[in-house]
Write an enzyme that holds these catalytic residues in place. Structure first.
Site, mmCIF file in Angstrom:
data_model
loop_
_atom_site.group_PDB
_atom_site.id
_atom_site.type_symbol
_atom_site.label_atom_id
_atom_site.label_comp_id
_atom_site.label_asym_id
_atom_site.label_seq_id
_atom_site.Cartn_x
_atom_site.Cartn_y
_atom_site.Cartn_z
ATOM 1 N N PRO A 93 6.813 0.076 14.655
ATOM 2 C CA PRO A 93 5.696 0.412 13.767
ATOM 3 C C PRO A 93 4.989 -0.879 13.327
ATOM 4 O O PRO A 93 5.491 -1.969 13.602
ATOM 5 C CB PRO A 93 6.408 1.056 12.567
ATOM 6 C CG PRO A 93 7.739 0.376 12.517
ATOM 7 C CD PRO A 93 8.104 0.019 13.957
ATOM 8 N N SER A 94 3.868 -0.733 12.655
ATOM 9 C CA SER A 94 3.247 -1.928 12.049
ATOM 10 C C SER A 94 3.842 -2.181 10.666
ATOM 11 O O SER A 94 3.890 -3.316 10.204
ATOM 12 C CB SER A 94 1.739 -1.732 11.877
ATOM 13 O OG SER A 94 1.110 -1.610 13.113
ATOM 14 N N TYR A 95 4.263 -1.088 10.004
ATOM 15 C CA TYR A 95 4.738 -1.186 8.610
ATOM 16 C C TYR A 95 6.178 -0.696 8.567
ATOM 17 O O TYR A 95 6.448 0.459 8.933
ATOM 18 C CB TYR A 95 3.842 -0.338 7.689
ATOM 19 C CG TYR A 95 2.392 -0.761 7.772
ATOM 20 C CD1 TYR A 95 1.919 -1.843 7.045
ATOM 21 C CD2 TYR A 95 1.513 -0.103 8.637
ATOM 22 C CE1 TYR A 95 0.604 -2.255 7.159
ATOM 23 C CE2 TYR A 95 0.190 -0.502 8.748
ATOM 24 C CZ TYR A 95 -0.257 -1.585 8.013
ATOM 25 O OH TYR A 95 -1.563 -1.999 8.123
ATOM 26 N N LEU B 181 9.878 3.673 6.452
ATOM 27 C CA LEU B 181 9.836 4.823 7.354
ATOM 28 C C LEU B 181 8.697 5.786 7.043
ATOM 29 O O LEU B 181 8.505 6.192 5.883
ATOM 30 C CB LEU B 181 11.167 5.594 7.327
ATOM 31 C CG LEU B 181 11.261 6.582 8.510
ATOM 32 C CD1 LEU B 181 11.587 5.847 9.799
ATOM 33 C CD2 LEU B 181 12.276 7.670 8.235
ATOM 34 N N HIS B 182 7.941 6.128 8.052
ATOM 35 C CA HIS B 182 6.860 7.105 7.928
ATOM 36 C C HIS B 182 6.723 7.852 9.256
ATOM 37 O O HIS B 182 7.049 7.333 10.318
ATOM 38 C CB HIS B 182 5.543 6.426 7.535
ATOM 39 C CG HIS B 182 5.136 5.334 8.470
ATOM 40 N ND1 HIS B 182 5.616 4.047 8.371
ATOM 41 C CD2 HIS B 182 4.336 5.343 9.564
ATOM 42 C CE1 HIS B 182 5.116 3.313 9.346
ATOM 43 N NE2 HIS B 182 4.327 4.072 10.088
ATOM 44 N N TRP C 275 0.839 -1.209 0.000
ATOM 45 C CA TRP C 275 0.000 0.000 0.000
ATOM 46 C C TRP C 275 0.875 1.262 0.000
ATOM 47 O O TRP C 275 0.516 2.270 -0.596
ATOM 48 C CB TRP C 275 -0.972 0.004 1.190
ATOM 49 C CG TRP C 275 -0.346 0.118 2.552
ATOM 50 C CD1 TRP C 275 0.122 -0.909 3.326
ATOM 51 C CD2 TRP C 275 -0.101 1.317 3.310
ATOM 52 N NE1 TRP C 275 0.639 -0.422 4.509
ATOM 53 C CE2 TRP C 275 0.510 0.942 4.526
ATOM 54 C CE3 TRP C 275 -0.347 2.668 3.091
ATOM 55 C CZ2 TRP C 275 0.883 1.853 5.515
ATOM 56 C CZ3 TRP C 275 0.028 3.588 4.077
ATOM 57 C CH2 TRP C 275 0.639 3.178 5.254
HETATM 58 P P1 M7G Z 1 2.454 2.417 11.995
HETATM 59 O O1 M7G Z 1 3.251 3.251 12.938
HETATM 60 O O2 M7G Z 1 3.236 1.539 11.061
HETATM 61 O O3 M7G Z 1 1.485 1.482 12.764
HETATM 62 O O4 M7G Z 1 1.558 3.446 11.186
HETATM 63 P P2 M7G Z 1 0.000 1.538 13.288
HETATM 64 O O5 M7G Z 1 -0.893 1.205 12.096
HETATM 65 O O6 M7G Z 1 -0.034 0.408 14.288
HETATM 66 O O7 M7G Z 1 -0.211 2.881 13.862
HETATM 67 C C1 M7G Z 1 1.024 3.211 9.927
HETATM 68 C C2 M7G Z 1 -0.009 4.289 9.670
HETATM 69 O O8 M7G Z 1 -0.459 4.163 8.336
HETATM 70 C C3 M7G Z 1 -1.236 4.118 10.561
HETATM 71 O O9 M7G Z 1 -1.544 5.344 11.184
HETATM 72 C C4 M7G Z 1 -2.333 3.640 9.602
HETATM 73 O O10 M7G Z 1 -3.624 4.104 9.956
HETATM 74 C C5 M7G Z 1 -1.876 4.211 8.283
HETATM 75 N N1 M7G Z 1 -2.309 3.418 7.119
HETATM 76 C C6 M7G Z 1 -2.302 2.071 7.041
HETATM 77 N N2 M7G Z 1 -2.730 1.707 5.796
HETATM 78 C C7 M7G Z 1 -2.819 0.328 5.344
HETATM 79 C C8 M7G Z 1 -2.995 2.838 5.081
HETATM 80 C C9 M7G Z 1 -3.454 3.081 3.753
HETATM 81 O O11 M7G Z 1 -3.708 2.190 2.934
HETATM 82 N N3 M7G Z 1 -3.577 4.382 3.398
HETATM 83 C C10 M7G Z 1 -3.324 5.411 4.271
HETATM 84 N N4 M7G Z 1 -3.493 6.658 3.835
HETATM 85 N N5 M7G Z 1 -2.900 5.207 5.539
HETATM 86 C C11 M7G Z 1 -2.732 3.921 5.942
#
Ligand code: M7G
Length: 331
Positions: A265-267, A270-271, A169
């Site tokens: 993080p979950s993903y 880096l974000h 994604w």
């Molecule tokens: P994270 O820190 O990896 O983990 O943040 P968390 O999900 O446990 O907080 C990833 C961030 O990306 C989260 O705030 C999600 O809500 C957001 N996110 C996840 N997905 C799959 C998407 C997506 O497809 N589009 C957008 N715009 N945001 C996403």
């Protein structure tokens, strides 16, 4: 979310000013929220959803996380009541039906039946969902883990290399294959560039719960643990330009923002998270969130700060990584 009406009241002057910009964001969203160049998906897809279990629900947050199936595919559906917006009040008062529940002295309660467009529920669908998605949304006990530099190399890194969520994604966003119309700002530089766009948790209808993420164009930085002084220009660029873009689009100054990274993080691409200060979003607590301003300063004082420090983070009871820490006798 339950206290958001109160927050809107305190910040009402500011919110009034911001409304047109948020409306513009919403219009952008509506025009380009789906795959690039396509209409956003709609229709009756949820009628085919068969519920198997409620993973979590909260009367206070007014949401429910459901595991089920679309045909033979596992899915998670999240339903969430959206906040009541100040700019819809006049229409809400004039266009709704009221049914009296009870009256007593000066007190009365009613059921208010609002026009459908003012009574929407935000629905998020993950399909096909993996077992890891189902676990992520399940209500669970969590445990604080202490991860040394050695633990990262011998336990965490091998685990995340095998087990982490797909970041397809993220690549879709960077390559404009999805959510292209939602991008708020982009710096296309391959080294210090990033894409800033609304997190999918934010419906963009009010600034009170503003939630954006900045995703780096560099693909090889997994998390906070990888950051060293070579990444300072990237981090400073995201911090500076992200704040400027939010000020320009939403009229929200840096002093109203919480800008941070999650560890873990979950993903693992880096974000950086940008929230409106005061919006108590899950994951913004001290055990998981690292302020970007602190991260920059820590690396400035020690280039290998995040490579060498012991880091602490919570893991949920059924997280495979927690199992690995237990197996290694680290918990
Ligand atoms: P994270 O820190 O990896 O983990 O943040 P968390 O999900 O446990 O907080 C990833 C961030 O990306 C989260 O705030 C999600 O809500 C957001 N996110 C996840 N997905 C799959 C998407 C997506 O497809 N589009 C957008 N715009 N945001 C996403």
């Amino acid at each position: 979310m339950a206290d958001s009406a109160a927050k809107r009241e305190t910040d009402s002057a500011e919110t009034d000013e911001l409304s047109p910009k948020v409306k513009r964001a919403k219009a952008d969203n509506e025009n380009g929220g789906g795959e690039a160049g396509e209409e956003p998906e709609s229709g009756v897809i949820l009628s085919g959803f068969k519920t198997s279990a409620v993973l979590r629900d909260s009367a206070r947050e007014k949401n429910i996380f459901i595991h089920g199936k679309f045909a033979d595919q596992d899915a998670v559906v999240i339903l969430e009541k959206t906040p009541i917006r100040e700019d819809t009040l006049a229409e809400l008062f004039s266009g709704s039906k009221l049914k009296l529940d009870m009256r007593n002295d000066i007190y009365s309660t009613y059921r208010l039946q609002a026009p459908p467009h003012l009574n929407e529920i935000k629905a998020t669908v993950v399909c096909p969902a993996t077992e890891k998605h189902v676990k992520k949304y399940q209500c669970q006990d969590s445990f604080l883990v202490e991860e040394t530099e050695k633990d990262y190399e011998s336990i965490t890194l091998p685990y995340i290399q095998k087990q982490s969520f797909s970041v397809q994604w993220v690549y879709n966003i960077l390559e404009k294959k999805a959510e292209a119309g939602r991008i708020v700002y982009e710096d296309p530089d391959p080294e210090v560039g990033f894409v800033l766009l609304p997190d999918f948790k934010w419906d963009q209808k009010q600034v009170d719960d503003l939630y954006l993420i900045a995703i780096t164009h560099q693909k090889n930085i997994k998390s906070l643990r990888d950051l060293t002084s070579e990444h300072l220009p990237l981090l400073q660029n995201i911090f500076q330009k992200g704040k400027e873009a939010i000020l320009q689009r939403y009229n929200l100054p840096a002093s109203k923002l919480r800008v941070y990274l999650h560890y873990q993080p979950s993903y693992y691409h880096l974000h950086i998270h940008f929230n409106k200060l005061g919006y108590e979003v899950p994951g913004c607590g001290v055990e998981r969130a690292h302020l970007l301003a602190d991260v920059i300063q820590n690396i400035q004082s020690d280039p290998d700060y995040y490579k060498t420090r012991t880091l602490y983070f919570p893991l949920r009871a059924d997280d495979g990584l927690l199992g690995k820490f237990k197996e290694a006798g680290r918990l």
